[in-house]
Design a protein around this motif. Structure first.
Motif, PDB file in Angstrom:
ATOM      1  N   PRO A  35       0.793  -1.238   0.000  1.00  0.00           N
ATOM      2  CA  PRO A  35       0.000   0.000   0.000  1.00  0.00           C
ATOM      3  C   PRO A  35       0.825   1.287   0.000  1.00  0.00           C
ATOM      4  N   GLU A  36       2.121   1.209  -0.254  1.00  0.00           N
ATOM      5  CA  GLU A  36       2.967   2.403  -0.158  1.00  0.00           C
ATOM      6  C   GLU A  36       2.482   3.529  -1.060  1.00  0.00           C
ATOM      7  N   TYR A  37       2.073   3.199  -2.305  1.00  0.00           N
ATOM      8  CA  TYR A  37       1.635   4.265  -3.205  1.00  0.00           C
ATOM      9  C   TYR A  37       0.351   4.926  -2.709  1.00  0.00           C
ATOM     10  N   ILE A  38      -0.481   4.151  -2.001  1.00  0.00           N
ATOM     11  CA  ILE A  38      -1.724   4.704  -1.451  1.00  0.00           C
ATOM     12  C   ILE A  38      -1.399   5.697  -0.337  1.00  0.00           C
ATOM     13  N   ASP A  39      -0.542   5.276   0.583  1.00  0.00           N
ATOM     14  CA  ASP A  39      -0.109   6.184   1.652  1.00  0.00           C
ATOM     15  C   ASP A  39       0.482   7.468   1.071  1.00  0.00           C
ATOM     16  N   TRP A  40       1.325   7.306   0.061  1.00  0.00           N
ATOM     17  CA  TRP A  40       2.014   8.450  -0.539  1.00  0.00           C
ATOM     18  C   TRP A  40       1.028   9.417  -1.180  1.00  0.00           C
ATOM     19  N   ALA A  41       0.041   8.886  -1.861  1.00  0.00           N
ATOM     20  CA  ALA A  41      -0.958   9.741  -2.507  1.00  0.00           C
ATOM     21  C   ALA A  41      -1.714  10.577  -1.477  1.00  0.00           C
ATOM     22  N   PHE A  42      -2.098   9.963  -0.370  1.00  0.00           N
ATOM     23  CA  PHE A  42      -2.821  10.698   0.674  1.00  0.00           C
ATOM     24  C   PHE A  42      -1.922  11.743   1.330  1.00  0.00           C
ATOM     25  N   GLN A  43      -0.675  11.412   1.547  1.00  0.00           N
ATOM     26  CA  GLN A  43       0.246  12.379   2.130  1.00  0.00           C
ATOM     27  C   GLN A  43       0.400  13.593   1.216  1.00  0.00           C
TER      28      GLN A  43
END
Length: 269
Positions: free
Chosen positions: A200-208
């Motif tokens: 889920p790293e890309y998901i976390d990054w998008a929200f950040q």
């Protein structure tokens, strides 16, 4: 009310007041949970002349071309809806025409229309796995780079889009449809972001990135199928709980409800 227009809008209908499965978070930027409950109690039994008079915001996903060119469509939207989102105009493939090259006309039109008519705007969507024309631009599909370069591409895009509409768009679907019906993340073969950044790293990054661009915007993870798939529902809830535990700014879950007349009521949870 023009019944044909309402029927067409209903196909794109979105209830933009999403009640998130997140303890202590708000799904409405202008009122608290207690306010909403009080409003519903006060409005019981009261007849309303349009959906816009309901005690909670009801919205629709709009065709920009119909909004621009069809008077009856436009008038119905103004009468019935207090919250709107673009059917396609705010997807990456529609906005991004090349690195640092953007087409803003349709998205700007929607935001200006909402401002003129006292509506809230829900942005849909910043990051999507689909490699189709309106979902993802060709230049992104063809991009070659390291993991950090891919993260920078996403950051620059989100900062540009969310930053442009800071204070004008109330909420965003930040990541769309990252989880399959069986509860697993979309694979590297299916999702360019999984392939190049990881899930889920890309998901976390998008929200950040979205939170950095507009700290006041409500940020949603959006998906379909968790109303009927217990595996997907569990996976979505676990994703959001994990994001919370990691300190990622996420404020709600969007439920698309891709329902069909053949769906059994027992399948809906």
């Amino acid at each position: 009310m023009n019944r044909d227009i309402i029927n067409r809008l209903a196909k794109r209908f979105i209830l933009l007041l999403t009640f998130p499965f997140i303890t202590g978070m708000l799904a409405c930027s202008s009122c608290s949970g207690n306010d909403l409950a009080n409003n519903r109690e006060n409005e019981k039994g009261k007849e309303i002349g349009s959906l816009r008079e309901a005690p909670y915001p009801v919205g629709a996903a709009l065709s920009i071309q119909s909004l621009k060119n069809k008077t009856a469509y436009r008038n119905t939207v103004i009468k019935e809806f207090g919250s709107i989102t673009a059917e396609n105009a705010m997807k990456m493939g529609c906005l991004s025409k090349g690195k640092d090259t953007y087409f803003w006309d349709d998205a700007d039109y929607l935001v200006d229309f909402a401002s003129t008519n006292g509506m809230r705007v829900h942005g849909h969507c910043l990051v999507w796995y689909k490699q189709s024309t309106n979902a993802m631009p060709t230049w992104i599909q063809n991009f070659q780079g390291s993991k950090e370069e891919w993260k920078q591409v996403m950051k620059e895009y989100i900062h540009t889009v969310v930053g442009r509409y800071k204070g004008k768009i109330t909420s965003w679907d930040v990541v769309n449809e990252a989880i399959k019906d069986d509860g697993t993340f979309r694979t590297a073969e299916e999702c360019i972001w999984t392939r190049n950044i990881g899930a889920p790293e890309y998901i976390d990054w998008a929200f950040q990135c979205a939170h950095e661009a507009d700290p006041d915007a409500l940020l949603f993870y959006n998906d379909f199928g968790h109303e009927y798939s217990s595996a997907k529902r569990t996976a979505v809830n676990n994703l959001i709980k994990g994001m919370q535990d990691r300190g990622i700014p996420v404020h709600g879950i969007g439920l698309q409800m891709h329902m069909q007349v053949k769906r059994e009521l027992a399948d809906i949870h």
